[in-house]
Design an enzyme around this catalytic site. Structure first.
Site, mmCIF file in Angstrom:
data_model
loop_
_atom_site.group_PDB
_atom_site.id
_atom_site.type_symbol
_atom_site.label_atom_id
_atom_site.label_comp_id
_atom_site.label_asym_id
_atom_site.label_seq_id
_atom_site.Cartn_x
_atom_site.Cartn_y
_atom_site.Cartn_z
ATOM 1 N N ASP A 1 -0.295 -0.754 -4.891
ATOM 2 C CA ASP A 1 -1.549 -0.231 -5.437
ATOM 3 C C ASP A 1 -1.382 1.170 -6.005
ATOM 4 O O ASP A 1 -2.173 1.615 -6.826
ATOM 5 C CB ASP A 1 -2.660 -0.247 -4.375
ATOM 6 C CG ASP A 1 -2.348 0.619 -3.152
ATOM 7 O OD1 ASP A 1 -1.202 1.101 -3.024
ATOM 8 O OD2 ASP A 1 -3.258 0.806 -2.322
ATOM 9 N N CYS B 1 -6.056 4.274 -3.330
ATOM 10 C CA CYS B 1 -6.179 2.898 -2.839
ATOM 11 C C CYS B 1 -7.379 2.155 -3.411
ATOM 12 O O CYS B 1 -7.238 1.117 -4.057
ATOM 13 C CB CYS B 1 -6.253 2.894 -1.312
ATOM 14 S SG CYS B 1 -4.740 3.452 -0.498
ATOM 15 N N ASP C 1 0.847 -1.195 0.000
ATOM 16 C CA ASP C 1 0.000 0.000 0.000
ATOM 17 C C ASP C 1 0.887 1.252 0.000
ATOM 18 O O ASP C 1 1.624 1.490 0.953
ATOM 19 C CB ASP C 1 -0.888 -0.021 1.251
ATOM 20 C CG ASP C 1 -2.047 0.952 1.172
ATOM 21 O OD1 ASP C 1 -2.017 1.836 0.309
ATOM 22 O OD2 ASP C 1 -2.969 0.828 1.989
ATOM 23 N N ASP C 2 0.838 2.027 -1.074
ATOM 24 C CA ASP C 2 1.608 3.270 -1.190
ATOM 25 C C ASP C 2 3.111 3.034 -1.325
ATOM 26 O O ASP C 2 3.914 3.924 -0.997
ATOM 27 C CB ASP C 2 1.382 4.189 0.023
ATOM 28 C CG ASP C 2 0.029 4.871 0.028
ATOM 29 O OD1 ASP C 2 -0.819 4.529 -0.811
ATOM 30 O OD2 ASP C 2 -0.179 5.744 0.878
#
Length: 497
Positions: free
Chosen positions: A318, A82, A49-50
C-alpha cells in the site's frame, strides 16, 4: 482566474481530441472453433502494509514471481499512507476524489470512506455482480472495527464480499478479533495465532474450495506485515542476526541545507538511532518471511489444483517506508521514492516471464485492472487505467508519463498507528509530480522541491530554486490539472508531453 481558464482550456482540448483513460480492450479472444467463451481468470491479490523495495531481496518467493512474471518498476502510490492508499486501490480514484485524505476523521478513515460511498464504488460489488466469488482477508481500512453492527444483528460485512475474514488492530499480530462472515472470533497469543499465518491458512482454504467450482474467484489477502511494531513469527525471530539496514547514498544524508524547512530541522542520526534502524530493518525482514511463505503456499496450491494457468497472482504494497534515508527514522508520507515507489509483481495467463515495465503505474490502476480481467467495464468515475495490456505483453502508446502524489498532513492522534509521521518534523501538506526523470513537490507553505532523477536518482540535490520560470510555471500548471482531474481527464492530464 488565469490558471482556472488554462485548466478549462486544457480539459476542453482533451475532450475535443477524444482522449480517454477508460477505453478498454475487453480481452475476450474470439475463436471460431470454440463452442463457448473461455473461462474468466481467477485473481489472487496479496497486499502488504508498508513493504518497501529493499525487502524484496530477502523474499525468495517474490523473486521467483519476478522470474516467472512481470514487474512494475515504477509503481507509484498516489499517497504514501495506509487508508488513503487503500481507498484509492478499492475505487480507482485519486484521494482528492475519494475524499479519504488521512487515516482518521474528519479527513479520512473508514467512516469517511463509507460515508462517501466508497464501499459501493469499490471493485468488489462489480466483480461479485459479474459472477465472481470474492473474499477479503486481513486489513481493510483504518478505523474499521470487526465488532461494528450497522443496522443488523451481526457484525457488519460490507457489500460485494462473498466471504469476509477481517480485523481492526492486527499490527501486534496476536490477540485480535476477526469478523468471520458476521461472526466475531478471537485469536490469542499462541504461535498458531500469528495473524499472517492465520490469513495464509484461510486464503489457501478459500482457494481450494473455490478451485473446485466453475465460478471464478477473486481473493485479497491484506497482511498487516511488515508494519510496526515489527513482530515476526516465532520461527523467524532468530534469523538474519547480523543484517543491517541498507546504506544507500541518501542514508543519514550529510548535507540537507537544500531541503525544505520541515526536513532541514532533522539532525544527523547518531549511533543509538542507527542501531534502532538496523534492528527495525532486521525485524521487517523477519516479518516478511511469513508473507513470502504464504505466497509460495498459494502458488503451490494453484498448481496442485491445476488452475495456476488461469489465475493471476498480484503481489504489492500500500506504500513504501523510509528507514534512515534523508536523516529520517522509520516512517512514510514523503514524496521521496523510498515512500511512494513500491513493488508490484504479477504472474498469470499470458504474462511474459521476466518482463520489467518502466512505464509509470499507480494504485488508481488496480481497480480497473481487476475489473477488465473479469470482463467488467470500469465506471466513468475511475481515474486510473487498466494494466491488462501490459500483462498481455503490450504497451499502450498513449500511457501516462506523470504520476500524481498528493498528501494532507494528518492531525496527531494516539489511535493512529502512523502517528510518528504526523508529529512535528513530518512533511506538511503537499502535492507532487513524479516522472521517470524528475520529482517536483509544492508545499502549502510555498516551498518547492525539484530533483533531476536522471542525474540524481537518490533525490539528494534540490534544484527547485534554479528552475527557469517557464519550466516552473509549466510544472505548476500540470500539477494543478492533475489535482483537479476526475475520470478520463486524469489519464489525459497525466500525459505531459
Amino acid at each position: 482566474m488565469i490558471r482556472h481558464r488554462r485548466l478549462a482550456a486544457v480539459l476542453c482540448l482533451f475532450a475535443a481530441l477524444g482522449l480517454s483513460g477508460c477505453s478498454l480492450q475487453q480481452g475476450e479472444h474470439s475463436d471460431a472453433k470454440a463452442s463457448k467463451a473461455p473461462k474468466r481468470p481467477n485473481i489472487v491479490f496479496v497486499l502488504t502494509d508498508d513493504l518497501s523495495w529493499n525487502l524484496v531481496a530477502h523474499m525468495p518467493q517474490v523473486l521467483q514471481m519476478q522470474r516467472d512474471g512481470l514487474t512494475f518498476r515504477n509503481f507509484i502510490m498516489a499517497d504514501s499512507l495506509c487508508c488513503t492508499s487503500r481507498a484509492t486501490i478499492f475505487t480507482g480514484q485519486y484521494p482528492h476524489n475519494t475524499g479519504v485524505r488521512t487515516n482518521f476523521p474528519p479527513n479520512g478513515g473508514y467512516e469517511v470512506f463509507k460515508k462517501n460511498g466508497g464501499e459501493q464504488h469499490s471493485f468488489a460489488p462489480t466483480l461479485q455482480k459479474a459472477g465472481y466469488r470474492t473474499a477479503l482477508l486481513g486489513k481493510y481500512m483504518n478505523g474499521y472495527q470487526p465488532n461494528h453492527i450497522r443496522g443488523g444483528t451481526k457484525p457488519y460485512v460490507p457489500p460485494g464480499w462473498s466471504e469476509w475474514y477481517v480485523n481492526g488492530n492486527g499490527y501486534p499480530e496476536y490477540n485480535y478479533n476477526l469478523n468471520e462472515n458476521g461472526r466475531l472470533v478471537h485469536y490469542g497469543g499462541k504461535p498458531e495465532d500469528y495473524l499472517t499465518d492465520v490469513l495464509a491458512n484461510k486464503g489457501v482454504d478459500f482457494i481450494k474450495r473455490s478451485g473446485a467450482s466453475s465460478q471464478p474467484f477473486f481473493i485479497e489477502i491484506a497482511t498487516f506485515a511488515p508494519h510496526g511494531p515489527f513482530v515476526p513469527a516465532p520461527r523467524h525471530a532468530g534469523m538474519f542476526g547480523t543484517l543491517k539496514a541498507p546504506r544507500p547514498p541518501g542514508f543519514n544524508e550529510p548535507d540537507i541545507r537544500d531541503k525544505p524547512s520541515w526536513l532541514r530541522s532533522h539532525p544527523r542520526l547518531l549511533k543509538p538511532g542507527i542501531r534502532r534502524i538496523d534492528n527495525g530493518f532486521r525485524n521487517r525482514v523477519r516479518m516478511v518471511q511469513s508473507v513470502d511463505e504464504m505466497i509460495g503456499r498459494i502458488r503451490t496450491t494453484l498448481k496442485e489444483l491445476g488452475i495456476d494457468r488461469e489465475t493471476y497472482v498480484v503481489f504489492g504494497s500500500d506504500n513504501g517506508f523510509h528507514l534512515g534515508e534523508h536523516r529520517l527514522a522509520g516512517g512514510k508520507m514523503t514524496a521521496f521514492d523510498t515512500d511512494v515507489r513500491v513493488p508490484y509483481v504479477v504472474t498469470g495467463p499470458r504474462v511474459p516471464p521476466g518482463r520489467k515495465i518502466e512505464e509509470i503505474a499507480q494504485n488508481t490502476d488496480l481497480a480497473p485492472t481487476f475489473q477488465e480481467l473479469a470482463g467488467v467495464r470500469p465506471p466513468p468515475a475511475t481515474d486510473g487505467r487498466s494494466l491488462a495490456p501490459f500483462l498481455g505483453g503490450a504497451t499502450p502508446p498513449d500511457w501516462r508519463d506523470t504520476a500524481l502524489i498528493e498528501h494532507v498532513k494528518p492531525a496527531p492522534s494516539p489511535q493512529d498507528p502512523d502517528r510518528q509521521d504526523s508529529a512535528p518534523g513530518a512533511p506538511p501538506t503537499y502535492n507532487a509530480l513524479r516522472t521517470n526523470d524528475m520529482l517536483y513537490v509544492e508545499y502549502t507553505n510555498g516551498e518547492r522541491e525539484y530533483y533531476d532523477r536522471a542525474r540524481d536518482p537518490h533525490e539528494l540535490t534540490n534544484i527547485a530554486g534554479r528552475l527557469p520560470e517557464q519550466q516552473r510555471r509549466r510544472l505548476s500548471d500540470l500539477l494543478y490539472a492533475l489535482t483537479h482531474c476526475a475520470g478520463a481527464s486524469c489519464a489525459s492530464a497525466g500525459r505531459s508531453r
